[in-house]
Design a protein around this motif. Structure first.
Motif, short mmCIF file in Angstrom:
data_model
loop_
_atom_site.label_atom_id
_atom_site.label_comp_id
_atom_site.label_asym_id
_atom_site.label_seq_id
_atom_site.Cartn_x
_atom_site.Cartn_y
_atom_site.Cartn_z
N ALA A 152 8.83 -1.35 -3.15
CA ALA A 152 7.50 -0.98 -3.62
C ALA A 152 7.57 -0.04 -4.81
O ALA A 152 6.67 -0.02 -5.65
N GLY A 153 8.66 0.72 -4.91
CA GLY A 153 8.82 1.67 -6.00
C GLY A 153 9.01 1.05 -7.37
O GLY A 153 8.91 1.75 -8.38
N LEU A 154 9.25 -0.24 -7.43
CA LEU A 154 9.40 -0.93 -8.71
C LEU A 154 8.06 -1.04 -9.45
O LEU A 154 8.04 -1.16 -10.67
N PHE A 155 6.97 -0.99 -8.69
CA PHE A 155 5.65 -1.29 -9.23
C PHE A 155 4.79 -0.03 -9.34
O PHE A 155 4.79 0.80 -8.43
N PRO A 156 4.04 0.10 -10.42
CA PRO A 156 3.12 1.24 -10.52
C PRO A 156 2.19 1.28 -9.31
O PRO A 156 1.69 0.24 -8.88
N ASP A 157 2.01 2.46 -8.75
CA ASP A 157 1.15 2.66 -7.58
C ASP A 157 1.51 1.71 -6.43
O ASP A 157 0.65 1.23 -5.70
N ALA A 158 2.81 1.42 -6.28
CA ALA A 158 3.30 0.52 -5.21
C ALA A 158 2.54 -0.80 -5.21
O ALA A 158 2.25 -1.38 -4.16
N GLY A 159 2.19 -1.29 -6.39
CA GLY A 159 1.48 -2.55 -6.51
C GLY A 159 0.06 -2.49 -5.98
O GLY A 159 -0.57 -3.51 -5.75
N GLY A 160 -0.45 -1.27 -5.77
CA GLY A 160 -1.80 -1.13 -5.23
C GLY A 160 -1.86 -1.33 -3.73
O GLY A 160 -2.94 -1.44 -3.16
N GLY A 161 -0.70 -1.37 -3.08
CA GLY A 161 -0.66 -1.65 -1.65
C GLY A 161 -0.94 -0.44 -0.78
O GLY A 161 -0.80 0.70 -1.20
N LYS A 162 -1.33 -0.73 0.45
CA LYS A 162 -1.53 0.28 1.48
C LYS A 162 -0.44 0.09 2.52
O LYS A 162 -0.02 -1.03 2.81
N LEU A 163 0.01 1.20 3.12
CA LEU A 163 1.00 1.14 4.18
C LEU A 163 0.38 0.45 5.39
O LEU A 163 -0.65 0.88 5.90
N THR A 164 1.02 -0.65 5.83
CA THR A 164 0.47 -1.41 6.95
C THR A 164 1.35 -1.37 8.19
O THR A 164 0.84 -1.56 9.29
N VAL A 165 2.66 -1.16 8.02
CA VAL A 165 3.55 -1.18 9.18
C VAL A 165 4.81 -0.36 8.89
O VAL A 165 5.29 -0.32 7.76
#
Length: 144
Positions: A92-105
């Motif tokens: 996830a660190g490759l992408f700005p803002d973790a690709g816009g993702g939310k922690l799900t699991v």
């Protein structure tokens, strides 16, 4: 509707693109992930077969069933992959803002050190629960 996300390693030598529907970030606290990165490995869920990687990426076979991709120039973690199906779980660190993702699991939560904990209302799976999903045959092995 999917969207394309673009990212890169620390030095920029490796470029990564992938598509996501609803960006979901996952955290793994297994022994290998923690040893590899000094903390949990955060990955982003991408659409199968949407990943494109350019640059000096290489893979270290970290177990019988998986490998870890990294930049051959700067050493940045790029992905964790499974050998049986070739699936890559991009960092996830490759992408700005973790690709816009939310922690799900979170996986292997019973292995999470006392030094940190992740907040939020998301699924938290123990070693037994994680293995039941990804490696049920490991649960069937007799203890030595």
């Amino acid at each position: 509707m999917s969207k394309e996300i673009r990212g890169q390693c620390l030095c920029g030598a490796v470029q990564v693109t992938a598509s996501v529907d609803t960006p979901a970030v996952r955290a793994c606290h297994c022994d290998m992930c923690r040893q590899h990165g000094s903390g949990p490995f955060f990955s982003i869920e991408t659409l199968p077969d949407s990943i494109a990687v350019t640059g000096p990426a290489t893979v270290f076979a970290s177990s019988e069933w998986g490998g870890r991709g990294f930049c051959a120039t700067c050493g940045s973690t790029l992905w964790y992959e499974t050998k049986d199906d070739g699936a890559r779980n991009l960092s996830a660190g490759l992408f700005p803002d973790a690709g816009g993702g939310k922690l799900t699991v979170e996986y292997f939560t019973d292995k999470c050190p006392q030094a940190y904990a992740l907040n939020g209302d998301h699924k938290k799976l123990t070693t037994q629960e994680t293995l039941a999903i990804f490696a049920p045959e490991e649960l069937e092995k007799p203890n030595d």
